[in-house]
Write a protein that holds these residues in place. Sequence first.
Motif, PDB file in Angstrom:
ATOM      1  N   VAL A 186      38.804 -42.084   3.135  1.00 52.49           N
ATOM      2  CA  VAL A 186      40.247 -42.236   3.029  1.00 52.49           C
ATOM      3  C   VAL A 186      40.717 -43.336   3.953  1.00 52.49           C
ATOM      4  N   ALA A 187      41.675 -44.121   3.498  1.00 52.69           N
ATOM      5  CA  ALA A 187      42.430 -44.999   4.385  1.00 52.69           C
ATOM      6  C   ALA A 187      43.882 -44.712   4.092  1.00 52.69           C
ATOM      7  N   ARG A 188      44.623 -44.208   5.075  1.00 55.28           N
ATOM      8  CA  ARG A 188      45.991 -43.731   4.834  1.00 55.28           C
ATOM      9  C   ARG A 188      46.892 -44.841   4.319  1.00 55.28           C
ATOM     10  N   ARG A 189      46.787 -46.013   4.888  1.00 56.09           N
ATOM     11  CA  ARG A 189      47.627 -47.127   4.464  1.00 56.09           C
ATOM     12  C   ARG A 189      46.721 -48.198   3.882  1.00 56.09           C
ATOM     13  N   LEU A 195      41.251 -54.055   9.263  1.00 58.02           N
ATOM     14  CA  LEU A 195      42.475 -53.293   9.039  1.00 58.02           C
ATOM     15  C   LEU A 195      42.174 -51.911   8.479  1.00 58.02           C
ATOM     16  N   SER A 196      41.106 -51.806   7.666  1.00 54.70           N
ATOM     17  CA  SER A 196      40.757 -50.499   7.117  1.00 54.70           C
ATOM     18  C   SER A 196      40.324 -49.541   8.224  1.00 54.70           C
ATOM     19  N   LEU A 197      39.729 -50.062   9.295  1.00 56.12           N
ATOM     20  CA  LEU A 197      39.379 -49.211  10.429  1.00 56.12           C
ATOM     21  C   LEU A 197      40.632 -48.669  11.094  1.00 56.12           C
ATOM     22  N   ALA A 236      42.332 -45.931   9.167  1.00 56.06           N
ATOM     23  CA  ALA A 236      41.631 -44.648   9.099  1.00 56.06           C
ATOM     24  C   ALA A 236      42.295 -43.588   9.976  1.00 56.06           C
ATOM     25  N   PHE A 237      43.097 -44.017  10.945  1.00 56.37           N
ATOM     26  CA  PHE A 237      43.773 -43.079  11.847  1.00 56.37           C
ATOM     27  C   PHE A 237      45.089 -42.619  11.237  1.00 56.37           C
ATOM     28  N   LEU A 289      34.872 -42.556  11.433  1.00 53.84           N
ATOM     29  CA  LEU A 289      35.581 -43.828  11.304  1.00 53.84           C
ATOM     30  C   LEU A 289      35.008 -44.639  10.148  1.00 53.84           C
ATOM     31  N   SER A 290      33.688 -44.712  10.080  1.00 52.16           N
ATOM     32  CA  SER A 290      33.033 -45.448   9.001  1.00 52.16           C
ATOM     33  C   SER A 290      33.366 -44.849   7.647  1.00 52.16           C
TER      34      SER A 290
END
Length: 255
Positions: free
Chosen positions: A7-10, A25-27, A30-31, A43-44
């Motif tokens: 998942v990537a929230r944004r 940016l995908s890292l 992830a938060f 995280l990965s």
Amino acid sequence: MDGETPVARRGKRPKSGAPVVDRALSLLAAFDEEHRALGLADLSRRAGVPRSTAVRLAARLREWGALERDERGRYVIGLRLFEIASLAPRSHGLREVALPYLEDLHEVTRQHVLLAVRDGAEALLVERLSTRGAVEIAYRVGGRLPLHDTGVGIVLLSGAPPELLEERFAELSPAEGAKLRRRLADTRRLGVAIFDRRKPAPVSSVAAPIHDHTGTLVAAVSVVVPAGAARPQAYEQVVRATALAISRGMGLRRP
């Protein structure tokens, strides 16, 4: 967490061979509220990038200050991002103008006071003043709120572009769409929205629009009070007055 889908929230999962900046940016994306600290494997997985890529990019983001490590070695968002985000004109300039009036509103009401702007199809909370012992709410500065399900959201939705409104109406049943259209029309006519929520605790929100020097609706301010503690209508005048004072601080010259 085990079994969790990437998942990537944004933003979406980056495609293979995506530019480095997209993967970095995908890292960061992830938060979220439920995932404030992530181990490397999480995280990965949540960022949708290989572990080796996550190691390399996380190290570079740590050097720059966008990520930090907590006492357990997990990655957390770094203060450098807060420093950069504080320069955003849509929040910083507005907050700087609004804060004295928000503090006055908070002093008068002794309730939660919220300031939000619209970011796409969501409301983004840029300030919250609260009193110890006030009713429980789940809103936090930097958090996102649904436009159709909060007081500030209804106000912001009332000034949204037609294409966004039509997208929202298309997601609702005819009866729900008609109810929302009436609510938005009342908000535009009265200059205030009253919205009731049941969770996490029963509350009523009284919200009003903030306009800039062109008359464009740029933000919303609200007071959130316990349901049944007082008639929400009792707060309408003071919330409207606060919104107007902030609007004049933003350069609005008409009444």
